[in-house]
Write a protein that holds these residues in place. Structure first.
Motif, PDB file in Angstrom:
ATOM      1  N   PHE A  15       0.854  -1.192   0.000  1.00 18.93           N
ATOM      2  CA  PHE A  15       0.000   0.000   0.000  1.00 18.93           C
ATOM      3  C   PHE A  15       0.884   1.233   0.000  1.00 18.93           C
ATOM      4  CE2 PHE A  15      -3.004  -2.866   2.403  1.00 18.93           C
ATOM      5  CZ  PHE A  15      -4.047  -2.817   1.498  1.00 18.93           C
ATOM      6  N   ILE A  22       2.832  -4.858   3.086  1.00 14.38           N
ATOM      7  CA  ILE A  22       2.027  -5.236   4.252  1.00 14.38           C
ATOM      8  C   ILE A  22       1.969  -6.751   4.377  1.00 14.38           C
ATOM      9  CG2 ILE A  22      -0.310  -5.132   5.202  1.00 14.38           C
ATOM     10  CD1 ILE A  22       1.345  -2.475   5.249  1.00 14.38           C
ATOM     11  N   LYS A  41      -0.862  -9.830  16.004  1.00 14.51           N
ATOM     12  CA  LYS A  41      -1.068  -8.504  16.598  1.00 14.51           C
ATOM     13  C   LYS A  41      -1.810  -7.575  15.652  1.00 14.51           C
ATOM     14  CE  LYS A  41       2.941  -8.238  19.601  1.00 14.51           C
ATOM     15  NZ  LYS A  41       4.368  -7.973  19.512  1.00 14.51           N
ATOM     16  N   GLY A  43      -2.394  -4.851  13.141  1.00 16.19           N
ATOM     17  CA  GLY A  43      -1.496  -4.332  12.103  1.00 16.19           C
ATOM     18  C   GLY A  43      -0.642  -5.403  11.444  1.00 16.19           C
ATOM     19  N   SER A  44      -0.767  -6.661  11.869  1.00 13.32           N
ATOM     20  CA  SER A  44       0.085  -7.721  11.304  1.00 13.32           C
ATOM     21  C   SER A  44      -0.369  -8.145   9.902  1.00 13.32           C
ATOM     22  CB  SER A  44       0.124  -8.932  12.242  1.00 13.32           C
ATOM     23  OG  SER A  44      -1.178  -9.431  12.479  1.00 13.32           O
ATOM     24  N   GLY A  45      -1.568  -7.718   9.489  1.00 14.11           N
ATOM     25  CA  GLY A  45      -2.005  -8.009   8.117  1.00 14.11           C
ATOM     26  C   GLY A  45      -3.138  -9.023   8.018  1.00 14.11           C
ATOM     27  N   LYS A  46      -3.787  -9.321   9.131  1.00 14.56           N
ATOM     28  CA  LYS A  46      -4.836 -10.356   9.148  1.00 14.56           C
ATOM     29  C   LYS A  46      -6.003 -10.012   8.215  1.00 14.56           C
ATOM     30  CE  LYS A  46      -5.548  -9.896  13.606  1.00 14.56           C
ATOM     31  NZ  LYS A  46      -4.638  -8.762  13.871  1.00 14.56           N
ATOM     32  N   THR A  48      -6.115  -7.828   5.798  1.00 13.62           N
ATOM     33  CA  THR A  48      -5.623  -7.733   4.419  1.00 13.62           C
ATOM     34  C   THR A  48      -5.546  -9.128   3.798  1.00 13.62           C
ATOM     35  OG1 THR A  48      -4.347  -5.810   5.108  1.00 13.62           O
ATOM     36  CG2 THR A  48      -3.751  -6.792   2.999  1.00 13.62           C
ATOM     37  N   HIS A 201      -8.413 -12.178  18.052  1.00 12.35           N
ATOM     38  CA  HIS A 201      -7.334 -11.783  18.960  1.00 12.35           C
ATOM     39  C   HIS A 201      -7.285 -12.721  20.153  1.00 12.35           C
ATOM     40  CE1 HIS A 201      -7.257  -7.596  17.250  1.00 12.35           C
ATOM     41  NE2 HIS A 201      -5.987  -7.838  17.475  1.00 12.35           N
TER      42      HIS A 201
END
Ligand SMILES: Nc1ncnc2c1ncn2[C@@H]1O[C@H](COP(=O)(O)OP(=O)(O)OP(=O)(O)O)[C@@H](O)[C@H]1O
Ligand SMILES: [Mg+2]
Length: 224
Positions: A15, A22, A41, A43-46, A48, A201
């Motif tokens: 991106f 990412i 965590k 922001g880890s890309g899950k 996406t 999570h």
């Protein structure tokens, strides 16, 4: 030979300008009927990755297949049909249509195909299974968060999809409603053979899945 499950080959997603990676070279294979949790965590890309595997977004590089289709080169009509009939998606924020009742929201995907009558029978069955019968004629604003989330799951299941993707389906729910959602997933995976991939999570919920894919900084850390 392309198998019928989910296959991702060297997926990269970038991106922004300058492009920032990412997802960094993700390869993964998920067989039909698997029940998988995607953890990692913030922001880890899950999300996406989930969007790409389900065909809602395209990778920058790499290839991904679902149900024997190459999603990176599929035509618009086929991806549309696949998304309407073979793939159910539950968003983190459920996006129910506010002007429709619970029953109408659930049968919405079938309306597009004029299968509304048959769908209604199955919708009523799902509502009973998900303890939603009392919500049949209620609008989303008249339902609790947990009820709305279960309506969103029923809507994703109304076409009896082979694949169900869910982005933090328990994220906004209390323990008892979260447990209910996971129980529903377990049941449809077992009874309908639905291939399920959900983001969470919560390690306790992840343990309910048969396999956990751990993401870290856009890479698969491990699968257990
Ligand atoms: N459309 C976009 N444009 C730019 N950056 C994006 C875009 N979508 C996601 N990102 C970035 O990619 C990274 C991964 O985002 P993603 O939503 O996949 O994370 P996540 O693991 O689902 O996090 P969370 O647990 O908080 O939902 C984040 O740093 C995010 O800011
Ligand atoms: Mg996310």
């Amino acid at each position: 030979m392309i198998k019928d499950g989910i296959i991702a080959e060297n997926i990269i997603k970038s991106f922004g300008t300058p492009p920032q990676q990412i997802l960094k070279n993700i390869s993964i294979e998920i067989e039909l009927g698997e029940f998988v949790a995607l953890v990692g965590k913030s922001g880890s890309g899950k999300s996406t990755l989930l969007y790409i595997l389900s065909g809602l977004d395209n990778p920058t590089y790499g290839k991904n297949f679902l149900g024997g289709y190459d999603l990176t080169s599929i035509d618009d009509a086929s991806i549309h049909r696949l998304r309407n009939q073979a793939i159910g998606f539950v968003f983190q924020f459920h996006y129910l249509l506010p002007e429709l009742s619970a029953l109408e929201n659930i049968t919405m995907p079938a309306r597009k195909r004029n299968l509304h009558k048959q769908a209604e029978e199955y919708a009523l069955h799902l509502m009973e299974e998900f303890s939603l019968s009392h919500c049949k004629d209620k609008f989303p604003s008249q339902m609790s968060g947990g009820e709305q989330q279960r309506v969103a799951i029923a809507r994703a299941l109304i076409q009896k999809p082979k694949f169900l993707f869910a982005d933090e389906p328990t994220g906004n729910l209390d323990t008892s409603n979260g447990d209910k959602v996971i129980d529903i997933f377990r049941k449809i995976n077992k009874e309908e053979g639905t291939t399920i991939m959900f983001v969470t999570h919560d390690m306790d919920y992840a343990k309910a899945a048969k396999k956990r894919v751990h993401l870290q900084d856009g890479e698969i850390l491990k699968i257990d």
